[in-house]
Scaffold this motif. Structure first.
Motif, PDB file in Angstrom:
ATOM      1  N   PHE A 187       1.717  -3.224   3.886  1.00 36.77           N
ATOM      2  CA  PHE A 187       3.010  -2.596   4.165  1.00 36.77           C
ATOM      3  C   PHE A 187       3.226  -1.397   3.257  1.00 36.77           C
ATOM      4  N   ASN A 188       3.856  -0.411   3.813  1.00 43.43           N
ATOM      5  CA  ASN A 188       4.472   0.700   3.096  1.00 43.43           C
ATOM      6  C   ASN A 188       5.792   0.946   3.808  1.00 43.43           C
ATOM      7  N   ASN A 189       5.959   2.049   4.547  1.00 41.97           N
ATOM      8  CA  ASN A 189       7.193   2.233   5.322  1.00 41.97           C
ATOM      9  C   ASN A 189       7.314   1.180   6.421  1.00 41.97           C
ATOM     10  N   GLN A 190       6.175   0.726   6.932  1.00 42.75           N
ATOM     11  CA  GLN A 190       6.127  -0.287   7.981  1.00 42.75           C
ATOM     12  C   GLN A 190       5.063  -1.315   7.630  1.00 42.75           C
ATOM     13  N   MET A 191       5.090  -2.409   8.371  1.00 45.35           N
ATOM     14  CA  MET A 191       4.102  -3.466   8.197  1.00 45.35           C
ATOM     15  C   MET A 191       3.050  -3.327   9.291  1.00 45.35           C
ATOM     16  N   ARG A 192       1.787  -3.595   8.931  1.00 50.14           N
ATOM     17  CA  ARG A 192       0.735  -3.706   9.946  1.00 50.14           C
ATOM     18  C   ARG A 192      -0.249  -4.768   9.482  1.00 50.14           C
ATOM     19  N   VAL A 237       0.846  -1.199   0.000  1.00 49.60           N
ATOM     20  CA  VAL A 237       0.000   0.000   0.000  1.00 49.60           C
ATOM     21  C   VAL A 237       0.886   1.255   0.000  1.00 49.60           C
ATOM     22  N   SER A 238       2.051   1.153  -0.626  1.00 46.47           N
ATOM     23  CA  SER A 238       2.966   2.290  -0.721  1.00 46.47           C
ATOM     24  C   SER A 238       2.393   3.327  -1.697  1.00 46.47           C
ATOM     25  N   GLY A 239       3.030   4.474  -1.749  1.00 41.55           N
ATOM     26  CA  GLY A 239       2.544   5.579  -2.576  1.00 41.55           C
ATOM     27  C   GLY A 239       2.402   5.235  -4.044  1.00 41.55           C
ATOM     28  N   SER A 240       3.256   4.361  -4.551  1.00 42.56           N
ATOM     29  CA  SER A 240       3.177   4.002  -5.969  1.00 42.56           C
ATOM     30  C   SER A 240       1.961   3.142  -6.300  1.00 42.56           C
ATOM     31  N   ALA A 268      11.752  -2.727  -3.521  1.00 44.49           N
ATOM     32  CA  ALA A 268      11.964  -2.492  -2.090  1.00 44.49           C
ATOM     33  C   ALA A 268      12.897  -1.298  -1.941  1.00 44.49           C
ATOM     34  N   ASN A 269      12.416  -0.233  -1.270  1.00 48.24           N
ATOM     35  CA  ASN A 269      13.236   0.971  -1.129  1.00 48.24           C
ATOM     36  C   ASN A 269      13.292   1.496   0.304  1.00 48.24           C
ATOM     37  N   VAL A 270      12.736   0.743   1.262  1.00 53.58           N
ATOM     38  CA  VAL A 270      12.788   1.098   2.680  1.00 53.58           C
ATOM     39  C   VAL A 270      13.179  -0.162   3.443  1.00 53.58           C
ATOM     40  N   GLY A 271      14.041  -0.021   4.448  1.00 55.09           N
ATOM     41  CA  GLY A 271      14.456  -1.180   5.245  1.00 55.09           C
ATOM     42  C   GLY A 271      15.398  -2.071   4.478  1.00 55.09           C
ATOM     43  N   VAL A 272      15.288  -3.370   4.677  1.00 52.18           N
ATOM     44  CA  VAL A 272      16.146  -4.350   4.000  1.00 52.18           C
ATOM     45  C   VAL A 272      15.798  -4.368   2.516  1.00 52.18           C
ATOM     46  N   THR A 273      16.822  -4.263   1.667  1.00 43.81           N
ATOM     47  CA  THR A 273      16.578  -4.235   0.228  1.00 43.81           C
ATOM     48  C   THR A 273      17.411  -5.251  -0.555  1.00 43.81           C
ATOM     49  N   LYS A 274      18.314  -5.948   0.105  1.00 39.74           N
ATOM     50  CA  LYS A 274      19.210  -6.901  -0.582  1.00 39.74           C
ATOM     51  C   LYS A 274      18.493  -8.224  -0.840  1.00 39.74           C
ATOM     52  N   GLN A 275      18.574  -8.692  -2.085  1.00 34.05           N
ATOM     53  CA  GLN A 275      17.920  -9.942  -2.475  1.00 34.05           C
ATOM     54  C   GLN A 275      18.360 -11.098  -1.590  1.00 34.05           C
ATOM     55  N   LYS A 276      19.620 -11.168  -1.226  1.00 30.62           N
ATOM     56  CA  LYS A 276      20.135 -12.262  -0.406  1.00 30.62           C
ATOM     57  C   LYS A 276      19.361 -12.374   0.907  1.00 30.62           C
ATOM     58  N   GLY A 301       6.835   4.705   1.460  1.00 32.85           N
ATOM     59  CA  GLY A 301       7.782   3.895   0.701  1.00 32.85           C
ATOM     60  C   GLY A 301       7.384   2.434   0.691  1.00 32.85           C
ATOM     61  N   THR A 302       8.309   1.581   0.232  1.00 39.03           N
ATOM     62  CA  THR A 302       8.022   0.152   0.069  1.00 39.03           C
ATOM     63  C   THR A 302       8.972  -0.679   0.920  1.00 39.03           C
ATOM     64  N   ASN A 303       8.521  -1.051   2.132  1.00 40.64           N
ATOM     65  CA  ASN A 303       9.302  -1.921   3.006  1.00 40.64           C
ATOM     66  C   ASN A 303       8.820  -3.357   2.787  1.00 40.64           C
ATOM     67  N   LEU A 304       9.193  -3.884   1.658  1.00 39.97           N
ATOM     68  CA  LEU A 304       8.758  -5.220   1.244  1.00 39.97           C
ATOM     69  C   LEU A 304       9.225  -6.287   2.222  1.00 39.97           C
TER      70      LEU A 304
END
Length: 179
Positions: A74-79, A40-43, A138-146, A108-111
């Protein structure tokens, strides 16, 4: 196999999805659990959010009474919109539909946080699946595929990813789904 179709860029498109399960899979006879993890991020503003909520509402309406669902946004956070896994009764479905209608896109997107929330509270005695619906990177929080691959590797769960839009990090989402 997924085939998309959008003849008019100004209007909603359609898609055809063909899923072919393996012949060796036994039919599921016990109740199933479904965790919907929704971006539910802005995009997701506008038509994407309305398509997302409409699709999730339809999926939950089609559930049988022995199934349960959770909805994580989720957006910046999860609920979590639900209070853990919720039985698919008519009253619970109606309550969720009201909550879905009130969702607004923003942030943002905290996937990673959304996916981690969807993986919580699994019941070892029930078949569980996650439906991940997102349109972005994913552009907020953890973003690395690994880190995403490590997260899903810890669980025995089916993960279905529905990508909305053309800007998604498809290689990462496909790797997560395969893992």
């Amino acid at each position: 196999e997924l085939v998309t179709h959008k003849p008019d860029p100004a209007k909603r498109g359609t898609f055809m999805l063909t899923i072919t399960p393996g012949d060796d899979l036994q039919p599921i006879t016990e109740g199933r659990d479904w965790a919907f993890v929704l971006d539910v991020s802005g995009s997701m503003n506008g038509g994407k959010l309305s398509s997302l909520t409409d699709g999730v509402s339809r999926a939950i309406q089609a559930m049988s009474p022995n199934e349960r669902f959770r909805v994580i946004v989720f957006n910046n956070q999860m609920r979590e919109l639900t209070r853990g896994y919720t039985e698919a009764t008519d009253a619970n479905k109606a309550e969720l539909n009201q909550q879905l209608a009130q969702l607004q896109a923003g942030g943002g997107t905290n996937l990673y946080a959304g996916l981690k929330g969807g993986l919580q509270s699994l019941d070892a005695d029930r078949t569980a699946s996650i439906i991940l619906v997102t349109d972005g990177v994913a552009n907020v929080g953890v973003t690395k595929q690994k880190k995403f691959l490590e997260l899903v590797a810890r669980q025995d769960i089916r993960l279905f990813t529905f990508i909305m839009g053309n800007s998604a990090n498809r290689p990462m989402l496909q790797a997560i789904t395969r893992a």
